[in-house]
Every structure is written in C-alpha cells, then in structure tokens.
Design a protein around this motif. Structure first.
Motif, PDB file in Angstrom:
ATOM      1  N   ALA A 187      -0.253  11.159 -10.301  1.00  0.00           N
ATOM      2  CA  ALA A 187      -1.127  12.224  -9.798  1.00  0.00           C
ATOM      3  C   ALA A 187      -1.024  13.490 -10.633  1.00  0.00           C
ATOM      4  CB  ALA A 187      -0.799  12.540  -8.339  1.00  0.00           C
ATOM      5  N   SER A 233      -4.626  13.346 -10.940  1.00  0.00           N
ATOM      6  CA  SER A 233      -4.935  13.993  -9.664  1.00  0.00           C
ATOM      7  C   SER A 233      -4.772  13.018  -8.507  1.00  0.00           C
ATOM      8  CB  SER A 233      -6.357  14.555  -9.643  1.00  0.00           C
ATOM      9  OG  SER A 233      -6.640  15.054  -8.354  1.00  0.00           O
ATOM     10  N   GLY A 234      -4.220  13.540  -7.426  1.00  0.00           N
ATOM     11  CA  GLY A 234      -4.099  12.739  -6.214  1.00  0.00           C
ATOM     12  C   GLY A 234      -5.451  12.241  -5.734  1.00  0.00           C
ATOM     13  N   SER A 235      -6.508  12.974  -6.088  1.00  0.00           N
ATOM     14  CA  SER A 235      -7.850  12.600  -5.646  1.00  0.00           C
ATOM     15  C   SER A 235      -8.535  11.677  -6.642  1.00  0.00           C
ATOM     16  CB  SER A 235      -8.692  13.858  -5.469  1.00  0.00           C
ATOM     17  OG  SER A 235      -8.909  14.464  -6.726  1.00  0.00           O
ATOM     18  N   VAL A 263       1.551   9.010  -6.318  1.00  0.00           N
ATOM     19  CA  VAL A 263       1.656  10.458  -6.150  1.00  0.00           C
ATOM     20  C   VAL A 263       2.784  11.025  -7.014  1.00  0.00           C
ATOM     21  CG1 VAL A 263       2.253  12.261  -4.494  1.00  0.00           C
ATOM     22  CG2 VAL A 263       0.589  10.525  -3.877  1.00  0.00           C
ATOM     23  N   SER A 264       3.877  10.279  -7.136  1.00  0.00           N
ATOM     24  CA  SER A 264       4.992  10.856  -7.900  1.00  0.00           C
ATOM     25  C   SER A 264       4.831  10.643  -9.399  1.00  0.00           C
ATOM     26  CB  SER A 264       6.316  10.283  -7.414  1.00  0.00           C
ATOM     27  OG  SER A 264       6.313   8.885  -7.603  1.00  0.00           O
ATOM     28  N   TYR A 270      -3.246   0.632  -3.967  1.00  0.00           N
ATOM     29  CA  TYR A 270      -3.430   1.971  -3.404  1.00  0.00           C
ATOM     30  C   TYR A 270      -4.686   2.632  -3.959  1.00  0.00           C
ATOM     31  CZ  TYR A 270      -2.918   6.928  -2.553  1.00  0.00           C
ATOM     32  OH  TYR A 270      -3.169   8.221  -2.182  1.00  0.00           O
ATOM     33  N   LEU A 286       0.814  -1.215   0.000  1.00  0.00           N
ATOM     34  CA  LEU A 286       0.000   0.000   0.000  1.00  0.00           C
ATOM     35  C   LEU A 286       0.854   1.275   0.000  1.00  0.00           C
ATOM     36  CD1 LEU A 286      -2.935   0.841   0.133  1.00  0.00           C
ATOM     37  CD2 LEU A 286      -2.820   0.662   2.616  1.00  0.00           C
ATOM     38  N   GLN A 287       1.860   1.308   0.888  1.00  0.00           N
ATOM     39  CA  GLN A 287       2.662   2.527   1.024  1.00  0.00           C
ATOM     40  C   GLN A 287       3.456   2.809  -0.249  1.00  0.00           C
ATOM     41  OE1 GLN A 287       2.877   0.070   3.488  1.00  0.00           O
ATOM     42  NE2 GLN A 287       1.373   1.088   4.794  1.00  0.00           N
ATOM     43  N   LEU A 300      -7.742   3.798  -1.708  1.00  0.00           N
ATOM     44  CA  LEU A 300      -7.920   5.241  -1.475  1.00  0.00           C
ATOM     45  C   LEU A 300      -9.394   5.630  -1.613  1.00  0.00           C
ATOM     46  CD1 LEU A 300      -6.752   8.080  -1.019  1.00  0.00           C
ATOM     47  CD2 LEU A 300      -6.439   8.273  -3.473  1.00  0.00           C
ATOM     48  N   ARG A 322       1.196   4.218  -2.825  1.00  0.00           N
ATOM     49  CA  ARG A 322       0.927   5.641  -2.636  1.00  0.00           C
ATOM     50  C   ARG A 322       2.071   6.495  -3.164  1.00  0.00           C
ATOM     51  NH1 ARG A 322       2.694   9.264   0.319  1.00  0.00           N
ATOM     52  NH2 ARG A 322       3.873   7.874   1.657  1.00  0.00           N
ATOM     53  N   GLU A 323       3.296   6.056  -2.804  1.00  0.00           N
ATOM     54  CA  GLU A 323       4.443   6.859  -3.236  1.00  0.00           C
ATOM     55  C   GLU A 323       4.523   6.939  -4.761  1.00  0.00           C
ATOM     56  OE1 GLU A 323       8.022   5.481  -1.202  1.00  0.00           O
ATOM     57  OE2 GLU A 323       6.969   5.888   0.683  1.00  0.00           O
TER      58      GLU A 323
END
Lengths: 238, 491
Positions: free
Chosen positions: A132, A136-138, A128-129, A191, A120-121, A195, A124-125
C-alpha cells in the motif's frame, strides 16, 4: 531457489509445447511465437532475444516476464524510449501464449506462477503493510520518491499480481519466496480482487485518492451549492 | 377555537413567570441586512448543528479505545483480525450498523463544509472591514472559533485509528516534539506518552465530543450574542448609515429564509453523505507504525500546514545550544505567526489606516486597496500551500518528478501571492474612484490611471468620491488620517 523456478519453468514450457503439438494443423505455439517475435520484438530485443541497445536481453526472462509484459500491454513498446506502462494488450491470448512459449524456450527463466484462492485476511495484512505504501490501500497507485509512479492495481489479474510480486517490474522490488511465500501471493491476489467491489461502498470513491478530492468536493459541491442557495434566497425582499 | 384559547392562556401563564414576551417581540423584530454574504456564517452554524446531530449518533456506537479486539463483523477481509477497538467499531459503523456509514459520511462531509464556511465567512468579514470598531471582540471570537474547529476536525479525523489518519497523527506528534525545550513535554501532554500509545485515542475522544464542542458552542453563543447586541453591519447603500440597519425583520421574513438554509445545509450534507464516499477507513487499514499508504494528505483544512511541511527545506540549526529540529519552522513557527497576525489584524489595520471611528457601514472591497491586497496575498498564499500538500498527486498527473515539482512550487508560493496581491491592489485602486463600475464593466483607462499611464492631471482626482466621501469627516484629533486615507494608503 532460482534454479528450482527455472526447472519448473522449463517443464511447464515443454508441457505447454507438447500439449499444443498434439493438434497438427495449427503450428506449434513456439513456431508461431518465433514468427510474431520477428515481426514485433526483434527490432529492440535482437533476432534471438540476445538484446540490443533498444531493449534488454530476453534469454533468461522466462515465461513469467513475457506473460506479464504482454498481457499488461507493456510490450511491445510503441517506440524506443516510451514509458513501460499498462496499455491495451497488442495481442490476443493465443498470440500471447505463443510469444511466451517462444521466449520461455530461449533460456531458463521463471515460469508463469499458478495462483489459487488464498487467505483473505492474511492478504489484507500483507498488502497493507507491504504494497500500500506504493500502490495505495485503495489500489489507486501512487507517486514514488524516485519520481516514478506505481500504477493502479484496478485491472491486474491474479496471475499478473503474482508475476509482478516475483519479478519486480521497473521500479518495483521483487519479492522472492523467502519474503512472500506462494500461499501469501495467493492471499494478496485474493485480497486485491475481493477489495475491488468494496471500493465504492458508501458512494462514489473519488478515484481512491483520499482527502484531496474530498476537499475539492466539499468546496465545490458542498459550500458551492450552499453559496448558490444563499445567493438565491438572500436577494433583497420584494 | 378552544385550542386557541388554551394556547393563549398557556402562553399568558408562561409570560407571567418568565416575562419573555417583550424579549421575544424584540427578537422577532430584529433586522437582518439583505445581502447573501451575511448568510455564510449561518452555513457554518447549521453545519455545526448537523455535526452535533450526527456526532451524537456516532458516539453511541464508537468505542474510543486502543484495546486489542477481534473484529467479527461482516467486512470479510478484516474478519478475525486483531485490531484496536476504535478501528473495529469504525468498521462496524461502516458495514454492520444500519445507517452507520451514512451518518459517518454526513458527519465527515459536514465537518469539511463547516470549516469551508468559516473560512469564507472570515474572508467576507476581512475584505469588507467588518472587524473594525466596535466589532474587534467578535473578530477575536471568530478566529478562536476557526482554530478550535480546526483542532476538532483534526482530532475527529484521527480518532478512527486507521492507517491514513495515523500517519497524520505521527506527523503531528513529531511536530510537537520539534518545539525547542518544551517539545517533549507538550507532545506527552497531548498524546499522554510516546506515540502511538494507548492514551491518545480516549484523550482525543473526550476532547472531540465534550470539551471542544462545548467550547465551540459557547463561542458561537457569544459570537451571536455580541452580534445581536452590536447589531449587524451593512453594506453602503441608499438610506443606510452608521446609525441604522436596513433589511428584513426576523419575523416573518428572515426566519423562513434561515429555516430554508438549515434545510439546504442538511440536504447538501446528507446528499453528499449518501452519494459520495469519504474516508473509506476499511481501505486504508488499521494503523500500524511500520505500514504506510499513499497518497497521504490531511483533510483540506490542514492542507496549508502540510504544504508548509512539504515545501520547507529540511534545516536543523542550534539556537543558544538548543537544537531546533526541521519541522519546527514550517510546522509550528510559521503557523503560529500566521495565527497571531490573524488575531492582531484589527489593530494592524488600524495602524495603517489610522481609522478609529465606530463603523456600522462596511467598506466595499475596493475602498481599501491596501487591505484588499494584503488579504488577497494571504488567501492566495494559503490556497497555494494547500495545493502544495497534494504535490505527489499533481506531479503524477503531470508526469514530472516530485522533486522538480516541489522546487517549482517553492518559487510559485513565494511569487504568485505577491503578484495576486499587486493585481488586487491595482484593480481596487482602479475601481475605487468609480462606485458605479464593477470588475466586469471597468474600462482599461481606469487601470491605466492607477498605473500612471495617463496624463498627470487626470491621475489624481481632487477628492476621492464614493462611499467614503459621503461619510462625515470626523473632526476629532484621534482620526486625523481618515480624510486623506487615499494618499496614505497609496504610499
């Protein structure tokens, strides 16, 4: 690398075909796929997937591209020149499998990636990098400087996410194994799916579009309500 | 009975030492005009109260440091990741601390409402000419309040060290850098070194919770002390003149109204904080110089600067050998120009109208078509620039390429405010001669009269009636233009 993928694709396609052939009454998915293809796809992609001015050659598109395009409802395009975007799929899962098997049998394309649970972590990394900036992060999607748009990822399945990463549909770049490993693909898919339930943590998420709708809400429901209130109590004293 | 006696004795004891009874009596008798628009500033005041209350709570848990920490809270996707202490504590506030997310969201919503209330209050002051003599000082105080609040809003938004605000901070940094000659110096002063750096968050924290709020509180105090000293202005109406204030007394009427408003502000802020998400920092992720997210906008109150930056063509040029980088004109020069014009408005206004009288009675918006037109032009310009900051979202919504949309916006931003200002001018002129008619009830011939479409003799009424005419003409030489201000303004 690509060769390895192609071989994997072939074996998978063959495996799929032979698995279905075990049940004699239903025709082999490839046969059914061929029929469906003739009805819905051949006008643009040619009788045998050789392509036409209205649609590209599909001989080496493979199962991954076919599954992605069909399960996200992008194909069949409603008419030539239509935007290739997510729609309600035109076919049910069995027909999609049949068409996918047929297209996979045309040549040596990549197979449908197999996705399992990932870290999961790390997901995310990487998301986002890497993702996103466009999506978009959302997960709300975004506008690209080229004038196109990256779609929202609110409904993509893990398999579709993996397919998109490997194939790079439309304006999206493709990320081969050397850039994003299979484990990392699993991580990203994990992720994105985990999310989604967090997106409305704290209240209505306003589409995930950030400060623009937030400002609108502050004006309309914040100051707007208060202005209404002072209009009511600010009347002349009786 | 006994309690009452004790209370009386206590109060008397206090008064013998503080001598506050007379003052209190005077304060309780202060008269507030009965018009709802006088409470707009009060919305800002109570939003500030909400901000301070929620901000104190947040400051107990927020860790303003860029030191690397391992997040170990309950938000799964971040657990075990190495992030800045500031970001980690913002996530803890959002997931692990009871009431933390509510207070974070209420704080953010009331900041957005605070600035909206200031903006709309400033518009009220502007369009009714409340800034005229003797209230220029409070106009200056008010503009300073607007600017310090803007700055504190931006700084607070940047504290959390998330990807979205970090992108804004980076834009801020390069905008500071773009100032010719002193740019690097200014940027280093604000950021404590090169961006992102370790200093900026602790530095912003002291600014955000100490220096700027103290400044804002002091300015609010001065704003209200001056207001009490000069008394409220009031709208023209029967029995109202430049020597009285007609309205409700502080006690018992106005105090309750005001308490009601405080409750309403708290209710709306907490209602929004409880129901609507704002700035989900866990979604944006921690700031990293190599990452980005979309859509990326600042909070609404800096949208106009962002709009300027997005619309202005990227031009670099040299002045006396010094390079002027492209963010300078839209990011520094134009905003500074706008702020200077805002500060100078009472004097610019006087330059045009020649009005040096002392005023207690406000103008109606229609009374000064020139000022109204200028205000509508400026407000629509700022609104459109704010709108332009969301060009990517709108372009996507309209399915047009962003580049084409930006080109169209450039034209719109230059042309539409001028049209709005002209329309406002005509409408104000059309209404000015008819104190009884309103926007909704005006007749076409009033507009035709302004546009010169009617018979010439009807075009110029002999003396402009309305509230201005009721006012005694000032005989002194230093106000020669007041009497014929109508024609002067029309020119």
């Amino acid at each position: 690398m690509r060769r390895a993928l192609a071989i994997l694709g072939c074996t998978l396609a063959v495996a799929g075909a032979s698995g279905a052939a075990a049940a004699p009454p239903t025709p082999a998915p490839e046969t059914r796929g061929r029929a469906l293809y003739g009805q819905s796809c051949a006008t643009c992609h040619g009788q045998n997937g050789e392509g036409s001015p209205r649609g590209p050659n599909l001989e080496n598109s493979g199962a991954a591209a076919a599954d992605f395009q069909l399960s996200t409802g992008r194909m069949p395009l409603p008419h030539p020149g239509a935007a290739s975007e997510r729609r309600q799929p035109a076919f049910g899962p069995r027909d999609i499998d049949a068409l996918t098997a047929y297209i996979a049998s045309l040549g040596h394309g990549p197979a449908i990636p197999v996705v399992s649970r990932g870290d999961l972590q790390e997901g995310r990394e990487i998301f986002v990098s890497t993702c996103a900036a466009c999506h978009s992060g959302s997960l709300a999607g975004g506008t690209l400087s080229s004038g196109q748009a990256a779609p929202p990822l609110l409904a993509s399945t893990p398999t579709q996410i993996a397919e998109a990463i490997r194939l790079g549909p439309g304006a999206m770049p493709s990320f081969p194994r050397g850039v994003i490993s299979d484990a990392q693909v699993n991580a990203i898919a994990t992720y994105v799916t985990s999310l989604r339930p967090q997106l409305d943590h704290g209240g209505a998420p306003l589409g995930g579009f950030g400060p623009v709708p937030e400002g609108a809400v502050a004006w309309v429901f914040g100051l707007g309500l208060l202005a209404l209130f002072i209009r009511l109590i600010g009347k002349r004293a009786p | 009975m006994i309690a009452r006696m004790i209370a009386r004795a206590g109060l008397r004891w206090m008064d013998r030492r503080l001598r506050a009874a007379a003052l209190t009596r005077e304060a309780l008798a202060k008269v507030f005009p009965d018009h709802w628009s006088f409470m707009l500033g009060e919305i800002a005041l109570y939003s500030f109260v909400t901000l301070v209350l929620t901000g104190v709570f947040l400051s107990l848990f927020f860790d303003p440091s860029t030191a690397e920490t391992i997040y170990g809270g309950s938000y799964g996707p971040l657990r075990g990741s190495s992030v800045s202490a500031a970001y980690a504590s913002a996530i803890e506030l959002s997931f692990d601390i009871r009431g933390g997310l509510l207070f974070r969201q209420v704080h953010h919503w009331s900041a957005l409402i605070f600035l909206a209330a200031i903006a709309i209050h400033a518009c009220r002051i502007f369009f009714t000419g409340a800034f005229r003599t003797p209230r220029e000082i409070n106009w200056l105080v008010g503009v300073t309040l607007l600017l310090t609040s803007l700055a504190n809003g931006f700084i607070g938004y940047s504290l959390l060290d998330d990807l979205l605000s970090g992108s804004g901070l980076r834009i801020g940094y390069s905008t500071f850098l773009s100032i010719p000659i002193v740019g690097t110096w200014v940027a280093y002063l604000v950021f404590g070194g090169e961006f992102p750096g370790d200093r900026v968050i602790p530095r912003f924290f002291s600014l955000h919770i100490l220096l700027l709020p103290a400044l804002i509180a002091g300015l609010i105090g001065a704003h209200m002390a001056i207001l009490v000293r000069q008394k409220h202005s009031q709208f023209p109406g029967p029995g109202r003149n430049d020597h009285n204030v007609v309205g409700s007394k502080m006690w018992p009427t106005y105090a309750f109204r005001s308490l009601g408003l405080l409750s309403a502000v708290l209710a709306v802020s907490f209602g929004l904080g409880a129901l609507v998400q704002v700035n989900p920092v866990w979604v944006w992720g921690p700031f990293s110089p190599s990452a980005g997210t979309t859509p990326a906008q600042p909070d609404w109150f800096l949208g106009w600067v962002e709009g300027l930056l997005r619309l202005f063509p990227a031009v670099e040029f040299r002045v006396l050998g010094y390079l002027v980088p492209s963010p300078f004109l839209p990011g520094v020069a134009l905003p500074v120009l706008m702020v200077v014009a805002l500060y100078a408005w009472p004097w610019l206004d006087r330059l045009v109208t020649g009005d040096r009288e002392r005023h207690q009675v406000l103008d109606r918006v229609r009374d000064r078509p020139g000022r109204t037109a200028a205000g509508v032009w400026a407000v629509s310009l700022v609104v459109l620039l704010t709108f332009a900051a969301s060009d990517d979202l709108v372009a996507r919504g309209l399915s047009v390429p962003v580049q084409d949309y930006v080109v169209a916006l450039r034209v719109v931003v230059l042309v539409v405010p001028v049209i709005c200002g002209a329309v406002a001018y005509v409408l104000a002129r059309a209404l000015r001669g008819h104190p009884g008619s309103r926007l909704t009830t005006m007749e076409p011939r009033q507009i035709a009269g302004v546009l010169g479409l009617r018979r010439p003799e009807a075009r110029r009424p002999p003396a402009p009636p309305g509230p201005r005419a009721e006012r005694p003409a000032v005989p002194s030489e230093d106000a020669p233009d007041v009497v014929d201000s109508g024609s002067r303004h029309g020119g």
